[in-house]
Enzyme design. Structure first.
Site, short mmCIF file in Angstrom:
data_model
loop_
_atom_site.label_atom_id
_atom_site.label_comp_id
_atom_site.label_asym_id
_atom_site.label_seq_id
_atom_site.Cartn_x
_atom_site.Cartn_y
_atom_site.Cartn_z
N ASP A 65 0.84 -1.20 0.00
CA ASP A 65 0.00 0.00 0.00
C ASP A 65 0.88 1.26 0.00
O ASP A 65 2.09 1.20 0.17
CB ASP A 65 -0.98 0.00 1.17
CG ASP A 65 -1.84 -1.26 1.19
OD1 ASP A 65 -2.33 -1.63 0.12
OD2 ASP A 65 -1.99 -1.88 2.26
N HIS B 181 2.86 1.58 -19.34
CA HIS B 181 2.30 1.19 -18.05
C HIS B 181 3.35 1.14 -16.94
O HIS B 181 3.03 0.82 -15.80
CB HIS B 181 1.62 -0.17 -18.21
CG HIS B 181 0.63 -0.50 -17.13
ND1 HIS B 181 0.75 -1.62 -16.33
CD2 HIS B 181 -0.48 0.15 -16.71
CE1 HIS B 181 -0.25 -1.66 -15.48
NE2 HIS B 181 -1.02 -0.60 -15.68
N LYS C 143 5.85 2.21 -13.95
CA LYS C 143 5.80 3.19 -12.86
C LYS C 143 7.17 3.21 -12.19
O LYS C 143 7.57 2.25 -11.53
CB LYS C 143 4.75 2.81 -11.80
CG LYS C 143 3.32 2.68 -12.34
CD LYS C 143 2.97 1.25 -12.62
CE LYS C 143 1.49 1.02 -12.83
NZ LYS C 143 0.84 1.80 -13.84
N ASP D 216 18.75 10.80 -7.22
CA ASP D 216 20.07 10.59 -6.62
C ASP D 216 19.93 10.72 -5.11
O ASP D 216 19.24 11.60 -4.60
CB ASP D 216 21.09 11.58 -7.19
CG ASP D 216 20.80 13.03 -6.81
OD1 ASP D 216 21.54 13.60 -5.99
OD2 ASP D 216 19.81 13.59 -7.33
N HIS E 136 -7.71 0.23 4.73
CA HIS E 136 -8.56 0.34 3.54
C HIS E 136 -9.95 0.89 3.88
O HIS E 136 -10.98 0.23 3.69
CB HIS E 136 -8.66 -1.01 2.82
CG HIS E 136 -7.35 -1.51 2.30
ND1 HIS E 136 -6.61 -0.82 1.36
CD2 HIS E 136 -6.63 -2.62 2.61
CE1 HIS E 136 -5.49 -1.49 1.11
NE2 HIS E 136 -5.48 -2.58 1.85
N HIS F 270 -5.33 -1.50 -2.99
CA HIS F 270 -4.23 -2.31 -2.45
C HIS F 270 -3.17 -2.49 -3.53
O HIS F 270 -3.48 -2.87 -4.66
CB HIS F 270 -4.73 -3.67 -1.98
CG HIS F 270 -3.61 -4.58 -1.53
ND1 HIS F 270 -2.88 -4.34 -0.38
CD2 HIS F 270 -3.08 -5.70 -2.09
CE1 HIS F 270 -1.96 -5.29 -0.23
NE2 HIS F 270 -2.06 -6.12 -1.25
N GLN G 152 -3.77 -7.66 -10.48
CA GLN G 152 -4.98 -6.97 -10.90
C GLN G 152 -5.78 -7.80 -11.90
O GLN G 152 -7.01 -7.72 -11.95
CB GLN G 152 -4.60 -5.62 -11.52
CG GLN G 152 -5.77 -4.77 -11.98
CD GLN G 152 -5.31 -3.50 -12.67
OE1 GLN G 152 -4.12 -3.29 -12.88
NE2 GLN G 152 -6.25 -2.65 -13.03
N HIS H 80 -4.71 -3.89 -7.03
CA HIS H 80 -3.96 -3.37 -8.18
C HIS H 80 -2.53 -3.91 -8.17
O HIS H 80 -1.72 -3.58 -9.03
CB HIS H 80 -3.96 -1.84 -8.14
CG HIS H 80 -3.43 -1.20 -9.38
ND1 HIS H 80 -2.14 -0.69 -9.46
CD2 HIS H 80 -3.99 -0.99 -10.60
CE1 HIS H 80 -1.94 -0.18 -10.66
NE2 HIS H 80 -3.04 -0.35 -11.38
N LYS I 239 0.84 -6.23 -8.45
CA LYS I 239 1.39 -7.08 -9.51
C LYS I 239 2.63 -7.78 -8.95
O LYS I 239 3.76 -7.41 -9.27
CB LYS I 239 1.77 -6.27 -10.74
CG LYS I 239 0.61 -5.51 -11.40
CD LYS I 239 0.58 -4.09 -10.96
CE LYS I 239 -0.37 -3.23 -11.77
NZ LYS I 239 -1.69 -3.72 -12.01
N ASP J 198 8.14 -19.50 -2.24
CA ASP J 198 8.88 -20.23 -1.20
C ASP J 198 9.44 -19.33 -0.10
O ASP J 198 10.41 -19.70 0.58
CB ASP J 198 10.02 -21.05 -1.83
CG ASP J 198 9.51 -22.12 -2.78
OD1 ASP J 198 8.32 -22.48 -2.69
OD2 ASP J 198 10.30 -22.60 -3.61
N GLU K 239 -2.27 -8.34 7.05
CA GLU K 239 -3.23 -7.34 6.57
C GLU K 239 -4.51 -8.01 6.08
O GLU K 239 -5.62 -7.57 6.41
CB GLU K 239 -2.60 -6.52 5.44
CG GLU K 239 -3.58 -5.56 4.76
CD GLU K 239 -2.98 -4.83 3.58
OE1 GLU K 239 -3.76 -4.40 2.71
OE2 GLU K 239 -1.74 -4.70 3.51
#
Length: 868
Positions: free
Chosen positions: A216, A373, A375, A380, A409, A440, A588, A718, A720, A725, A781
């Site tokens: 989050d 897409h 982000k 520095d 949330h 999320h 997502q 949302h 990814k 393990d 959570e």
């Protein structure tokens, strides 16, 4: 692994090392064009012979261009080869101009998880109006499954079953290796004794790194339980947007930001005891830093459906605020570039029309349907002594509205304070009284050599984007563009940096792992190894090699006239194959392996991830070992769940689930196990119920949603990411769908990371390093608690405990009477029987409050490439 599906069909699972060498005696498919050329040049027979081709000399036919000095080049076929199985293309060679004796000499390493009877090599002629099939060579799956090397000439047959010319053939060399015989998959990526990370990728694994993992946008102190780690340490919950804000504030030289959306009005810091920068918006902060002399560059996806011209504002389908953000920075020293998702400049108009699902695929479709897409934030930061270093933040969080959230949330509380001017819920029309859509997500910070690979990605994309901008300005009669805005960090002695090199043609040379930019030693217990992956093609970067042999050396794929990096999908495949105990996924979207769906197998969503997960479970069932896969997805994709696009995505998702459960149930029957498919694979979503605050304004005159009345709404997943393990984490901007995994559609970036001193191989037991702490923190959570019962996700007892909580939460979520959930995890509302049949829950075929079929519906009105 080779499994018999029917009399002729076998399912192969492993790697195919393939070399497409050459073809002989291909027919001239461009005879009409050649007749036209001769007609128009008949009056100029004495003209000086010239080579009119702009072809790389390496792309000549088998006999080169030995006759070119004495004769004008004859127009003939432009051949290339596609390697296909039913409903999936596995590989594609480059196009060779004007050659009936083409020499490709191209190598491929292909991950296979497909059922088929024959592997087909379709030889095609590339034409301005679309490709024509010259003929096909077929190799039976039984020959491939033997594992013996196959090498030689294979006849190319036309549609009639006869060769187009006598002795038309293709020379192929190949060898298949089952996945369970590949040594690198036996130890796990993190446990590989050679420590090579994911193999065959553009960026190598980097040592001497540090990673901070975020859940989050913000975590307030004391809201999540303490999680004990090895060596007496306690997992520290990060504050993502607060850390990004601080890093931007402390930057001395550079701030580079890449986003699908960047909104200048958002506030990064909202709930903190430290007042610094709390009231400053992102746009104000970036302007302030640029006025200090820091180079601030923004690279934002240009949504072609949004406009702000002549006083007319069109927000665009996706509501990314791109035009608004560009306008805000227009007269400042912040350089904001809107970058469309153009196709490769090497593709002509008609070349871009070819599509698996539609012949109407005009040039603008690439820029309209597909997006940038990624982000990323690059700054520095302080290094050892008085030096500076590059730090990167990547993941699923765009710096825009609707993204700020915490593990609580909230859906109804703090709407006039924390979430003031930041209410986001696209499920309902504007003006509807509704809960906010909680968000999320997963994100991370990278320090060390891998951060410089993220910088390479930015610079490659920036050079390409500003090249398009320069071209646009020239068309408008303008001659200047600030195309030299990138900081040359190698020239600033106090900024630590590896040596960046380029070939004369602009091709980037990826630097070796340089200890000068390490931020931790290899014997440090908290050391990380990090690797950067992408989905991107030469239409979006400047710096990819121009020749096939150079692309092959950099582990890039050549597809007709494109150079493609699809290493994110490669990373998922190799990581899944290497998993030994469990896999935990948050994403997502979840769809793929359409070639094995019950219906619509030609949808084009042929990424391997769902099939690889199913086959991993199959391999563990055969070995009589426990294994579990947990997948968390949103209750429905963002938007109105009754709309055509959302319904179609849900349909693809249910097709994917059905395919996976079919594979698992079939294997359980084959080994005569009484286990249930749900003992191995489960899908979940997140939801929230929250009582109305006492000071909530009255709803007089407003359209009130059922979600508001029942005080409930889904938490939009949302994220990814994937954890394997408790030792390896893979996260970034990429969804599990074809758009994100193809490399030729949406552009994406991701990272894979592990701590070499916290692996099963190193510890000889379940490791409890940062990755373990991260997974346990996420589960705390979602489940509302932590404890020893959640330490071993592979155990059936753990899985059943998670399912008990999630099933009870579903009952509480749909109860008309308010009932608070334990955490947020909800069993996805579909039932699976012992035969693997997926169906809606009784009396719940549609989503509560908002409608729309949970299992989805196919739409003939939408191109599949949009929704897959």
């Amino acid at each position: 692994m080779a499994e018999k599906v029917s009399e002729d069909v076998m399912l192969l699972h492993g790697d195919l090392d393939l070399k497409i060498v050459k073809a002989r005696r291909l027919p001239n498919m461009d005879m009409f064009s050649e007749h036209l050329r001769r007609l128009f040049t008949a009056c100029n027979a004495c003209a000086r012979p010239t080579d009119t081709d702009d072809v790389d000399p390496r792309d000549k036919g088998e006999f080169g261009d030995k006759n070119i000095r004495s004769h004008r080049k004859v127009i003939t076929s432009d051949p290339y080869v596609t390697v296909v199985v039913p409903q999936a293309t596995l590989a594609r060679t480059r196009v060779l101009k004007n050659s009936q004796e083409p020499l490709w000499d191209e190598k491929f390493n292909i991950s296979i998880a497909h059922p088929f009877a024959y592997l087909e090599f379709q030889v095609k002629d590339d034409d301005v109006f679309g490709a024509q099939i010259i003929g096909t060579a077929k190799i039976p799956v039984r020959d491939i499954a033997s594992g013996e090397r196959i090498s030689g000439w294979f006849p190319v047959l036309g549609a009639s079953g006869k060769p187009p010319k006598a002795e038309t053939a293709i020379f192929i060399d190949m060898k298949f290796t089952p996945f369970d015989q590949i040594h690198s998959y036996r130890c796990g990526i993190a446990g590989d004794p050679e420590r090579r990370g994911v193999r065959r990728t553009y960026f190598p694994v980097r040592k001497g790194s540090q990673v901070r993992l975020y859940q989050d946008a913000h975590v307030m102190d004391g809201t999540l339980p303490a999680i004990g780690l090895d060596n007496g340490k306690v997992y520290e919950h990060g504050k993502c947007w607060e850390d990004i804000c601080y890093a931007i504030s402390e930057a001395h030289h550079m701030i580079y930001i890449v986003g699908w959306s960047i909104f200048h009005k958002i506030k990064l810091v909202r709930e903190t005891k430290v007042p610094r920068d709390k009231d400053m918006t992102l746009g104000e902060l970036l302007k302030y830093k640029s006025q200090e002399g820091v180079r601030v560059l923004l690279l934002v996806w240009d949504d072609k459906t949004s406009h702000d011209k002549f006083g007319i504002k069109t927000p665009g389908v996706m509501g990314t605020h791109d035009e608004e953000t560009r306008k805000f920075f227009k007269h400042s020293s912040v350089i904001c570039v809107l970058s469309p998702r153009y196709a490769s400049s090497k593709l002509g108009l008609f070349k871009q029309q070819a599509s698996p699902s539609s012949s109407i695929y005009i040039m603008t479709v690439v820029g309209t349907l597909f997006t940038h897409h990624q982000k990323c934030v690059l700054v520095d930061t302080q290094a050892v002594g008085n030096n500076r270093k590059v730090t990167a933040f990547i993941g699923g969080l765009d710096l825009c509205d609707g993204r700020y959230d915490t593990p609580e949330h909230r859906i109804l509380h703090d709407l006039d304070t924390v979430f003031k001017d930041d209410f986001h819920n696209p499920t309902f029309p504007a003006g509807t009284k509704a809960p906010r859509q909680p968000w999320h997500d997963l994100h991370c910070r990278i320090d060390g050599p891998a951060a410089y690979d993220v910088l390479i990605n930015f610079e490659q994309r920036w050079r390409k984007a500003t090249r398009w901008k320069e071209f646009s300005l020239r068309l408008k009669g303008k001659t200047h563009w600030q195309d030299d805005a990138l900081i040359r960090i190698g020239r600033i002695s106090w900024i630590l940096s590896p040596v960046f090199k380029f070939l004369k043609d602009g091709t980037s040379i990826i630097p070796e792992d340089d200890p000068c930019v390490w931020v931790s030693k290899e014997d440090d217990p908290e050391n990380w190894h990090v690797q950067i992956f992408r989905s991107i093609d030469s239409g979006s970067v400047k710096g990819f090699p121009k020749y096939e042999d150079e692309a092959e050396a950099q582990h890039l794929e050549c597809a007709k006239r494109l150079v493609v990096d699809k290493s994110i999908q490669t990373a998922y495949i190799q990581t899944i194959r290497s998993a030994q105990h469990f896999i935990y996924i948050e994403n997502q979207y979840f769809l793929g392996s359409s070639y094995a769906w019950p219906s619509y197998r030609d949808a084009g969503a042929d990424n391997l991830i769902p099939m690889e997960l199913a086959l991993k479970i199959v391999s563990k069932i055969r070995a009589k070992e426990r294994f579990a896969v947990y997948v968390v997805i949103p209750l429905w994709p963002e938007g109105d769940p009754k709309s055509g696009p959302v319904q179609e995505i849900l349909y693809w998702q249910s097709q994917t689930m059905q395919m996976m459960y079919d594979v698992i149930a079939k294997e359980l029957k084959a080994v005569q196990s009484d286990a249930h498919p749900l003992d191995y694979l489960n899908f979940y979503c997140l939801g929230k119920r929250e009582q109305l605050p006492d000071d909530m304004p009255a709803t007089n005159g407003s359209v009130v949603s059922d979600s508001y009345n029942f005080q409930r709404f889904m938490i939009y997943v949302h994220a990814k990411g994937m954890i394997v393990d408790d030792e390896y984490v893979l996260m970034g901007s990429a969804n599990i769908n074809q758009r994100s995994m193809a490399g030729t559609k949406d552009t994406e970036i991701a990272m894979g990371a592990y701590q070499p001193n916290h692996t099963w191989a190193h510890k000889g037991r379940h490791p409890r390093g940062q990755v373990y702490g991260y997974r346990m923190s996420l589960w705390a959570e979602h489940l509302g608690k932590t404890g020893d019962e959640f330490v071993e996700p592979s155990d059936l007892e753990c899985l059943k405990k998670v399912n008990t909580i999630s099933e009870e939460n579903w009952k509480r979520f749909i109860d008309p009477k308010f009932s608070e959930l334990q955490g947020h995890l909800i069993k996805y509302p579909l039932q699976v029987d012992v035969d693997g049949k997926v169906s809606p829950l009784p009396d719940y075929e549609t989503f509560p409050d908002v409608g729309g079929k949970i299992i989805g519906a196919h739409s003939m009105a939408l191109p599949d490439t949009l929704t897959t």
